[in-house]
Design an enzyme around this catalytic site. Sequence first.
Site, PDB file in Angstrom:
ATOM      1  N   VAL A 171       1.174  -6.629  -2.243  1.00 24.38           N
ATOM      2  CA  VAL A 171       2.115  -6.667  -1.458  1.00 24.38           C
ATOM      3  C   VAL A 171       3.092  -6.438  -1.736  1.00 24.38           C
ATOM      4  O   VAL A 171       3.706  -5.936  -1.263  1.00 24.38           O
ATOM      5  CB  VAL A 171       2.592  -7.962  -1.457  1.00 24.38           C
ATOM      6  N   ASP A 172       4.164  -6.568  -2.656  1.00 31.71           N
ATOM      7  CA  ASP A 172       5.053  -5.729  -3.056  1.00 31.71           C
ATOM      8  C   ASP A 172       4.896  -4.598  -2.654  1.00 31.71           C
ATOM      9  O   ASP A 172       5.874  -3.606  -2.442  1.00 31.71           O
ATOM     10  CB  ASP A 172       5.711  -6.287  -4.316  1.00 31.71           C
ATOM     11  N   LEU A 173       3.751  -3.593  -4.125  1.00 32.49           N
ATOM     12  CA  LEU A 173       3.651  -2.110  -2.922  1.00 32.49           C
ATOM     13  C   LEU A 173       3.201  -2.257  -1.677  1.00 32.49           C
ATOM     14  O   LEU A 173       3.675  -0.854  -1.490  1.00 32.49           O
ATOM     15  CB  LEU A 173       2.070  -1.472  -3.869  1.00 32.49           C
TER      16      LEU A 173
END
Length: 399
Positions: A171-173
């Site tokens: 999700v962060d990526l």
Amino acid sequence: MSGAARGVRVLDLSRVLAGPLCAQMLADHGADVVKVEAPAGDETRRWGPPFVDEAETTSAYYQGLNRNKANVVLDLRTPPGREVLHDLIARADVVVENFKPGTMEGWGLGYESRLAREFPRLVYCRITGYGVDGPLGGLPGYDAVLQAYGGLMSLNGERDGDPLRVGVPIVDLTAAHQAFAGVLLALLERAGSGRGQLVDVTLFDAVLSILHPHSATYLQSGAVPERTGAAHPTVAPYQVFRTKGQGRLFVAAASDAQFAALTEVLGRPHLAGDPRFRRNKDRVSRRAELLAELEPLFLRRDAGDLAGELAARGVPASPVHDIDGALSAPHTRHRAMVVQDGAYRGIGVPIKLSRSAAAPPRAPAAAGADTRRVLTGLGYSPERISALRRSGAFGPHSP
């Protein structure tokens, strides 16, 4: 062959993953990026082992997200530190931040309340967990929590097992790549309008955006998707197979022709003509019967040898590599996807342009290593820099 983002000045006020990676991607393409850290440093500096120095001031985690940036330390809790921050914003084309919502406003530097008016060309990228308003607005965002809330975790794992977190902070990526694209879109629009704008990226939006094809299936049918492990929910065979010894092979026979080629390589060509398996929808509906036929055939073969035979017949397949296998593969070297600067080694630049070369990799700077140089470039005199140091603008223990 200068980088495509050469001349763009970026102020990276972010920490942890999504913001730093977005800023690193801009730096990789030639942008002039200045990272501002608090005196305590980006907490990922301590997310180890492994560390890259004996003093354990920089972890491998931090190193993977912060190359090609100048580094300035500011204590933004102090008025002098915030004055310097204002001057850094004044020279920037882009600001990337992922503070808790309301932090910049509390410092008198909110985008909507001040910066947009004072710096109308500024592109301001704000990365938050859920946004600043709405039912969940203002809540902090954590990758694994968003995987759970956004439904992604429910799709990962075996049918009869527990939901699983994806093994990377996906999700962060994803949010980092969306922020990168949003910044470039805003700069492109600014070239015509002369005006900057807010780039609003949330981890919540990011996780919902990567649910395909399960989201499309649900929106069309209303049926809630179930976990299928490594298998594809609507294509068969499209999964990991055990092979001879301890090997594992992923096979993606996504068409009827590829399935026919697979059965020939496995020595059972009649399976392609079997009415139970003739079309993909037949194979999906009779997945258990299909696997009962195929799995014993895979167990007789070496994963590497079989992958080569399948590739020669146009059937996508690969041994399941570990990280060592993936990063040491000959094609990884060919694509320059591991780069080096002295002792620093990192993942290469995945976006390759034919005329605009990426910036050479430069190892992440020590905290505060460029403070004096950057402030001198802003026009600060040595006396003023010394006065700021005495005022605590660089933190209580700055040299």
